[in-house]
Design an enzyme around this catalytic site. Structure first.
Site, PDB file in Angstrom:
ATOM      1  N   CYS A   5       0.838  -1.198   0.000  1.00  0.00           N
ATOM      2  CA  CYS A   5       0.000   0.000   0.000  1.00  0.00           C
ATOM      3  C   CYS A   5       0.870   1.244   0.000  1.00  0.00           C
ATOM      4  O   CYS A   5       1.616   1.503   0.956  1.00  0.00           O
ATOM      5  CB  CYS A   5      -0.925  -0.002   1.211  1.00  0.00           C
ATOM      6  SG  CYS A   5      -1.886   1.519   1.351  1.00  0.00           S
ATOM      7  N   ASN A  86     -13.482   9.500  -1.196  1.00  0.00           N
ATOM      8  CA  ASN A  86     -13.969   8.573  -2.216  1.00  0.00           C
ATOM      9  C   ASN A  86     -13.970   7.160  -1.637  1.00  0.00           C
ATOM     10  O   ASN A  86     -13.019   6.750  -0.984  1.00  0.00           O
ATOM     11  CB  ASN A  86     -13.077   8.609  -3.455  1.00  0.00           C
ATOM     12  CG  ASN A  86     -13.058   9.963  -4.115  1.00  0.00           C
ATOM     13  OD1 ASN A  86     -14.057  10.671  -4.122  1.00  0.00           O
ATOM     14  ND2 ASN A  86     -11.915  10.347  -4.651  1.00  0.00           N
ATOM     15  N   GLY A  92     -14.338   6.707  -7.718  1.00  0.00           N
ATOM     16  CA  GLY A  92     -13.033   7.185  -8.156  1.00  0.00           C
ATOM     17  C   GLY A  92     -11.906   6.887  -7.194  1.00  0.00           C
ATOM     18  O   GLY A  92     -10.818   7.448  -7.316  1.00  0.00           O
ATOM     19  N   HIS A  99      -8.611   7.741   2.903  1.00  0.00           N
ATOM     20  CA  HIS A  99      -8.005   9.072   2.869  1.00  0.00           C
ATOM     21  C   HIS A  99      -9.066  10.105   2.557  1.00  0.00           C
ATOM     22  O   HIS A  99     -10.099   9.787   1.972  1.00  0.00           O
ATOM     23  CB  HIS A  99      -6.868   9.154   1.842  1.00  0.00           C
ATOM     24  CG  HIS A  99      -7.262   8.824   0.436  1.00  0.00           C
ATOM     25  ND1 HIS A  99      -7.516   7.544  -0.008  1.00  0.00           N
ATOM     26  CD2 HIS A  99      -7.443   9.630  -0.645  1.00  0.00           C
ATOM     27  CE1 HIS A  99      -7.819   7.569  -1.292  1.00  0.00           C
ATOM     28  NE2 HIS A  99      -7.800   8.836  -1.718  1.00  0.00           N
ATOM     29  N   HIS A 101      -9.508  14.059   0.882  1.00  0.00           N
ATOM     30  CA  HIS A 101      -8.909  15.116   0.083  1.00  0.00           C
ATOM     31  C   HIS A 101      -9.360  16.451   0.668  1.00  0.00           C
ATOM     32  O   HIS A 101     -10.548  16.636   0.934  1.00  0.00           O
ATOM     33  CB  HIS A 101      -9.411  15.064  -1.365  1.00  0.00           C
ATOM     34  CG  HIS A 101      -9.126  13.790  -2.082  1.00  0.00           C
ATOM     35  ND1 HIS A 101      -8.175  13.687  -3.064  1.00  0.00           N
ATOM     36  CD2 HIS A 101      -9.681  12.551  -1.974  1.00  0.00           C
ATOM     37  CE1 HIS A 101      -8.154  12.457  -3.534  1.00  0.00           C
ATOM     38  NE2 HIS A 101      -9.063  11.745  -2.884  1.00  0.00           N
TER      39      HIS A 101
END
Length: 119
Positions: A5, A86, A92, A99, A101
């Site tokens: 990862c 997401n 997407g 996480h 954004h």
């Protein structure tokens, strides 16, 4: 942490990235393919594939508490910013490590979704 990862490796210092913000639970860094002048990713140091992955409350809280700190550090706290998480292929999500954004630095408009082809 998973061995392959990329966000685990970044969060744990195995791949270099400039920290925008960090604490014991999360690591925030600039997106390598920014969609706006400010585009920061905030990732938990522990691996969770997405927000539906039975994420502990303290990790979710740490992610959300980091958001205004990142916005302030990047100078968009007063003008406004967008926060996006997401989840899954159709949304997407390309890296399957939870996480968020933080996007800003220019007017983003009201729309959250691009029109479908042909519309």
């Amino acid at each position: 942490m998973t061995d392959e990862c990329v966000f685990c490796m970044i969060a744990n210092g195995e791949i270099p990235a400039t920290a925008v913000y960090e604490d014991e639970t999360v690591f925030a860094f600039d997106d390598i393919a920014p969609q706006a002048p400010v585009h920061v990713l905030i990732v938990p140091r522990a691996h969770h594939s997405d927000i539906s992955d039975d994420v502990p409350d303290d990790v979710l809280l740490a992610l959300m508490r980091a958001v205004p700190k990142v916005a302030a550090a990047k100078g968009v706290a007063a003008s406004g910013y967008r926060v996006i998480a997401n989840t899954g292929e159709d949304a997407g999500q390309t890296v399957h490590h939870l996480h968020v954004h933080v996007i800003g630095g220019r007017p983003l408009g009201e729309g959250m979704v691009r029109p479908m082809e042909g519309e």
